[in-house]
Design a protein around this motif. Structure first.
Motif, PDB file in Angstrom:
ATOM      1  N   LYS A  81      -0.434   8.945  -0.612  1.00  0.00           N
ATOM      2  CA  LYS A  81      -1.797   9.078  -1.160  1.00  0.00           C
ATOM      3  C   LYS A  81      -2.461  10.429  -1.237  1.00  0.00           C
ATOM      4  O   LYS A  81      -3.212  10.932  -2.183  1.00  0.00           O
ATOM      5  CB  LYS A  81      -2.838   8.134  -0.442  1.00  0.00           C
ATOM      6  CG  LYS A  81      -2.607   6.508  -0.446  1.00  0.00           C
ATOM      7  CD  LYS A  81      -3.430   5.791   0.448  1.00  0.00           C
ATOM      8  CE  LYS A  81      -3.410   4.401   0.510  1.00  0.00           C
ATOM      9  NZ  LYS A  81      -4.067   3.757   1.417  1.00  0.00           N
ATOM     10  N   ASP A  82      -2.113  11.156  -0.323  1.00  0.00           N
ATOM     11  CA  ASP A  82      -2.772  12.478  -0.086  1.00  0.00           C
ATOM     12  C   ASP A  82      -2.035  13.443  -0.979  1.00  0.00           C
ATOM     13  O   ASP A  82      -2.533  14.242  -1.859  1.00  0.00           O
ATOM     14  CB  ASP A  82      -2.409  13.251   1.234  1.00  0.00           C
ATOM     15  CG  ASP A  82      -3.213  12.791   2.239  1.00  0.00           C
ATOM     16  OD1 ASP A  82      -4.186  11.829   1.790  1.00  0.00           O
ATOM     17  OD2 ASP A  82      -2.936  12.562   3.502  1.00  0.00           O
TER      18      ASP A  82
ATOM     19  N   PRO B  84       2.001   4.742   1.428  1.00  0.00           N
ATOM     20  CA  PRO B  84       2.088   5.589   2.566  1.00  0.00           C
ATOM     21  C   PRO B  84       0.998   6.400   2.442  1.00  0.00           C
ATOM     22  O   PRO B  84       0.614   6.973   1.338  1.00  0.00           O
ATOM     23  CB  PRO B  84       3.469   6.268   2.754  1.00  0.00           C
ATOM     24  CG  PRO B  84       4.474   5.366   1.961  1.00  0.00           C
ATOM     25  CD  PRO B  84       3.526   4.903   0.957  1.00  0.00           C
ATOM     26  N   ASP B  85       0.265   6.571   3.608  1.00  0.00           N
ATOM     27  CA  ASP B  85      -0.789   7.839   3.698  1.00  0.00           C
ATOM     28  C   ASP B  85      -0.542   9.236   2.948  1.00  0.00           C
ATOM     29  O   ASP B  85      -1.234   9.640   2.400  1.00  0.00           O
ATOM     30  CB  ASP B  85      -1.453   7.963   4.916  1.00  0.00           C
ATOM     31  CG  ASP B  85      -1.908   6.584   5.790  1.00  0.00           C
ATOM     32  OD1 ASP B  85      -2.449   5.811   4.893  1.00  0.00           O
ATOM     33  OD2 ASP B  85      -1.954   6.617   6.887  1.00  0.00           O
ATOM     34  N   TRP B  86       0.773   9.779   3.414  1.00  0.00           N
ATOM     35  CA  TRP B  86       1.244  10.850   3.046  1.00  0.00           C
ATOM     36  C   TRP B  86       1.311  11.123   1.376  1.00  0.00           C
ATOM     37  O   TRP B  86       0.820  11.953   0.626  1.00  0.00           O
ATOM     38  CB  TRP B  86       2.192  11.603   3.516  1.00  0.00           C
ATOM     39  CG  TRP B  86       3.456  10.630   3.193  1.00  0.00           C
ATOM     40  CD1 TRP B  86       4.193   9.643   4.014  1.00  0.00           C
ATOM     41  CD2 TRP B  86       4.391  10.673   1.983  1.00  0.00           C
ATOM     42  NE1 TRP B  86       5.236   9.023   3.270  1.00  0.00           N
ATOM     43  CE2 TRP B  86       5.252   9.723   2.046  1.00  0.00           C
ATOM     44  CE3 TRP B  86       4.313  11.479   0.923  1.00  0.00           C
ATOM     45  CZ2 TRP B  86       6.345   9.326   1.111  1.00  0.00           C
ATOM     46  CZ3 TRP B  86       5.181  11.225  -0.095  1.00  0.00           C
ATOM     47  CH2 TRP B  86       6.142  10.454   0.047  1.00  0.00           C
TER      48      TRP B  86
ATOM     49  N   SER C 197      -3.442  12.451  -4.701  1.00  0.00           N
ATOM     50  CA  SER C 197      -4.640  13.139  -4.669  1.00  0.00           C
ATOM     51  C   SER C 197      -4.627  14.563  -5.175  1.00  0.00           C
ATOM     52  O   SER C 197      -5.347  14.824  -6.007  1.00  0.00           O
ATOM     53  CB  SER C 197      -5.411  12.849  -3.493  1.00  0.00           C
ATOM     54  OG  SER C 197      -6.896  13.471  -3.604  1.00  0.00           O
TER      55      SER C 197
ATOM     56  N   THR D   6      -6.999  -7.010   8.414  1.00  0.00           N
ATOM     57  CA  THR D   6      -6.332  -5.755   9.566  1.00  0.00           C
ATOM     58  C   THR D   6      -6.094  -6.665  10.705  1.00  0.00           C
ATOM     59  O   THR D   6      -5.304  -6.092  11.622  1.00  0.00           O
ATOM     60  CB  THR D   6      -7.222  -4.663   9.762  1.00  0.00           C
ATOM     61  OG1 THR D   6      -8.439  -5.046  10.108  1.00  0.00           O
ATOM     62  CG2 THR D   6      -7.425  -3.869   8.266  1.00  0.00           C
TER      63      THR D   6
ATOM     64  N   PRO E   5       0.755  -1.073  -0.005  1.00  0.00           N
ATOM     65  CA  PRO E   5       0.048   0.135   0.077  1.00  0.00           C
ATOM     66  C   PRO E   5       0.774   1.345  -0.072  1.00  0.00           C
ATOM     67  O   PRO E   5       2.139   0.989   0.408  1.00  0.00           O
ATOM     68  CB  PRO E   5      -0.669  -0.144   1.291  1.00  0.00           C
ATOM     69  CG  PRO E   5      -0.020  -1.218   2.166  1.00  0.00           C
ATOM     70  CD  PRO E   5       0.786  -1.819   1.206  1.00  0.00           C
TER      71      PRO E   5
ATOM     72  N   PRO F  99      -4.412  -1.053   5.206  1.00  0.00           N
ATOM     73  CA  PRO F  99      -4.068   0.190   5.762  1.00  0.00           C
ATOM     74  C   PRO F  99      -2.545   0.169   6.116  1.00  0.00           C
ATOM     75  O   PRO F  99      -1.966  -0.736   6.389  1.00  0.00           O
ATOM     76  CB  PRO F  99      -4.708   0.518   7.066  1.00  0.00           C
ATOM     77  CG  PRO F  99      -5.991  -0.532   7.097  1.00  0.00           C
ATOM     78  CD  PRO F  99      -5.547  -1.746   6.217  1.00  0.00           C
ATOM     79  N   TYR F 100      -1.895   1.377   5.882  1.00  0.00           N
ATOM     80  CA  TYR F 100      -0.515   1.269   5.835  1.00  0.00           C
ATOM     81  C   TYR F 100      -0.044   0.888   7.227  1.00  0.00           C
ATOM     82  O   TYR F 100       1.085   0.079   7.373  1.00  0.00           O
ATOM     83  CB  TYR F 100       0.033   2.822   5.483  1.00  0.00           C
ATOM     84  CG  TYR F 100       1.499   3.041   5.203  1.00  0.00           C
ATOM     85  CD1 TYR F 100       2.024   2.346   4.156  1.00  0.00           C
ATOM     86  CD2 TYR F 100       2.501   3.518   6.034  1.00  0.00           C
ATOM     87  CE1 TYR F 100       3.469   2.324   3.934  1.00  0.00           C
ATOM     88  CE2 TYR F 100       3.631   3.514   5.774  1.00  0.00           C
ATOM     89  CZ  TYR F 100       4.215   3.010   4.599  1.00  0.00           C
ATOM     90  OH  TYR F 100       5.644   2.840   4.581  1.00  0.00           O
ATOM     91  N   ALA F 101      -0.472   1.482   8.238  1.00  0.00           N
ATOM     92  CA  ALA F 101      -0.036   1.314   9.722  1.00  0.00           C
ATOM     93  C   ALA F 101      -0.309  -0.577   9.708  1.00  0.00           C
ATOM     94  O   ALA F 101       0.839  -0.866  10.576  1.00  0.00           O
ATOM     95  CB  ALA F 101      -0.612   1.798  10.767  1.00  0.00           C
TER      96      ALA F 101
END
Length: 334
Positions: free
Chosen positions: A19-20, A15-17, A23, A272, A13, A311-313
């Motif tokens: 993806k942001d 990292p969340d940052w 986007s 998860t 996946p 989810p990344y975590a």
């Protein structure tokens, strides 16, 4: 003595940052994000994300470091989706999952691309001293996910895909291990005759590298004939999804034996719920208690599927679990 190796099937996946950031950059068309024509800003996000997932694998203590395939928005179809002789068309469901990819329609000869090799070259520069692992779709799965409008014959198309992948592998930098992901061997099992051709295609790709080659089917167990033919290929290890199907995978090993090395998918790549390392080690013991093989040279401990869905975590936690489970298995074996 058996060596226990912690690793993954790749396809991480983002990292969340990242993806942001991507986007925010999607004023660019989606096409620009995944065809190799990314602009500098998009390329920079992927490069920084790659460095992060490499660091996370090191910190977790994995024995094999994968590039992560973060650019593979079309999942296993990616090597074709970025090819000049392929038109990407409508959205198709990725097997029975709630994920989708663009249908890669092959309209010309599958000549050398170098896209994956380029990613690995960059990764190799960042993995000094690490054991690098390459990841590719297997030829049967890649041909199954594609639409052929050029070769006109199923067997010829499978052979062309195998030759294409072998050419890509031949351009790889030195890698320790190559994982060929073959979920279609389970999800769309080959018919009589086709199972033998699938094994020959895998053999062709495997012979393009000196790395240890692991063929990793998942989302179930192979049919008996497909498994028996796969053992004829010149590969080092077959993978088993013991999360999705324990009984049939055990039966195949009991009935037909196994390769000298083995890959055990014992952590759930889509759930998860984070397993306990001791539980993974106990699952290794359970598998070995069921089968007649006295000892494998190398046992790869991995998730049963790619971790793209997590989810990344949770992905980070799974890495640590695999590394610790391999250490526990090594200690017990000693």
């Amino acid at each position: 003595m058996t060596e226990y190796v912690s690793t993954t099937p790749g396809l991480f996946p983002l990292p969340d940052w990242a993806k942001d950031d991507l986007s925010d950059l999607k004023g660019h068309q989606k096409h620009d994000l995944i065809t190799g024509d990314e602009d500098d800003a998009i390329t920079a996000v992927y490069e920084d994300a790659r460095e992060e997932v490499l660091d996370r694998q090191r910190e977790a203590g994995l024995d094999r470091i994968a590039e992560g395939q973060l650019r593979w928005d079309d999942m296993l179809a990616h090597p074709l989706a970025v090819h000049d002789s392929v038109e990407t068309e409508g959205i198709v469901r990725y097997y029975d999952n709630n994920n989708f990819y663009r249908d890669p329609v092959v309209t010309g000869d599958l000549t050398f691309s170098g896209d994956v090799a380029s990613e690995l070259e960059t990764t190799a520069e960042l993995t000094d001293g690490d054991a690098l692992q390459a990841v590719l779709p297997g030829p049967y799965s890649l041909s199954d996910l594609a639409t052929d409008e050029h070769y006109g014959d199923e067997a010829e198309f499978l052979g062309a895909v195998a030759d294409f992948l072998a050419g890509e592998v031949d351009a790889f930098p030195d890698v320790e291990t190559l994982f060929l992901l073959e979920p279609s061997l389970v999800e769309n099992a080959p018919d009589d005759g086709q199972d033998e051709r699938a094994s020959e295609a895998i053999d062709r790709v495997a012979n393009a590298t000196d790395a240890d080659v692991v063929v990793q089917p998942y989302w179930g167990a192979l049919s008996e004939k497909a498994y028996a033919h796969l053992l004829d290929a010149d590969i080092d290890a077959v993978g088993f999804d013991f999360v999705a199907d324990q009984d049939d995978n055990v039966y195949n090993i009991q009935e037909y034996g196994a390769t000298d090395d083995v890959s055990l998918g014992l952590a759930d790549g889509q759930s998860t719920l984070v397993e306990d390392p001791e539980a993974i080690r106990d699952r290794v013991d359970w598998v070995f208690d069921q089968i007649p093989v006295s000892e494998f040279e190398t046992v790869y401990l991995t998730t049963n599927t790619e971790t793209f869905y997590l989810p990344y975590a949770k992905f980070e936690e799974k890495l640590a679990v695999l590394a610790e489970a391999a250490e526990l298995a090594e200690v017990k074996a000693a």
